[in-house]
Write an enzyme that holds these catalytic residues in place. Structure first.
Site, PDB file in Angstrom:
ATOM      1  N   THR A  90      43.430  53.355  34.037  1.00 51.32           N
ATOM      2  CA  THR A  90      42.007  53.662  33.878  1.00 51.32           C
ATOM      3  C   THR A  90      41.462  54.240  35.188  1.00 51.32           C
ATOM      4  O   THR A  90      42.113  54.162  36.234  1.00 51.32           O
ATOM      5  CB  THR A  90      41.208  52.374  33.543  1.00 51.32           C
ATOM      6  N   HIS A  92      39.383  53.037  37.090  1.00 50.79           N
ATOM      7  CA  HIS A  92      38.959  51.948  37.980  1.00 50.79           C
ATOM      8  C   HIS A  92      39.495  52.145  39.399  1.00 50.79           C
ATOM      9  O   HIS A  92      38.782  51.918  40.379  1.00 50.79           O
ATOM     10  CB  HIS A  92      39.440  50.609  37.402  1.00 50.79           C
TER      11      HIS A  92
END
Length: 159
Positions: A90, A92
């Site tokens: 992701t 992130h």
């Protein structure tokens, strides 16, 4: 004039190390390498010495706020931040790396205290482990940077 940091006299240097607990398999090894280097260069790394303090934070995202608090305290000539951000599936990773790096850089600028950026940013756990001791331990390098910057800052002329 030429100004350079030295590694010889670090007995008067007060150092704070801020370590991210997330990925502690990696950050614990970075801390060990860091402390080993500091000890071999004359820093009393025992927690009772008053020369070195270690603060643990949940993750690399939290490194800047604690580094800011410690650097602003006037108790330390240098702060070392240690973390490991490993890319996942992701976005992130990009957010954490961006905010940690910008935050840590701003602490140095705002406080005038050198803050060493010791955050590994790797694609895999294997790469992080290689940088934290399997091949070499970057914790050692971050400690050397801290010693050099602490010495350099004390040798610069005051305004």
């Amino acid at each position: 004039a030429t100004f350079e940091g030295r590694f010889t006299d670090s007995t008067n240097l007060r150092i704070a190390v801020v370590v991210a607990r997330f990925n502690d398999l990696v950050t614990g090894k970075l801390l060990s390498g860091c402390l080993d280097c500091l000890a071999r260069h004359g820093v009393d790394t025992s927690t009772e010495s008053g020369q070195l303090d270690v603060a643990w934070v949940p993750g690399s995202f939290e490194l800047p706020i604690v580094a800011q608090k410690l650097a602003s305290s006037s108790n330390y000539q240098v702060v070392i931040t240690l973390g490991a951000v490993i890319r996942g599936d992701t976005p992130h990773f990009d957010v954490v790396v961006s905010e940690a790096s910008k935050g840590i850089a701003s602490v140095s600028r705002e406080t005038g205290v050198p803050v060493i950026f010791g955050v590994l940013t790797t694609d895999t756990l294997q790469q992080a482990l290689e940088r934290a001791g399997i091949k070499s331990n970057l914790g050692w390098s971050y400690a050397l940077q801290a010693l050099e910057m602490g010495s350099l800052m004390s040798s610069l002329p005051s305004p």
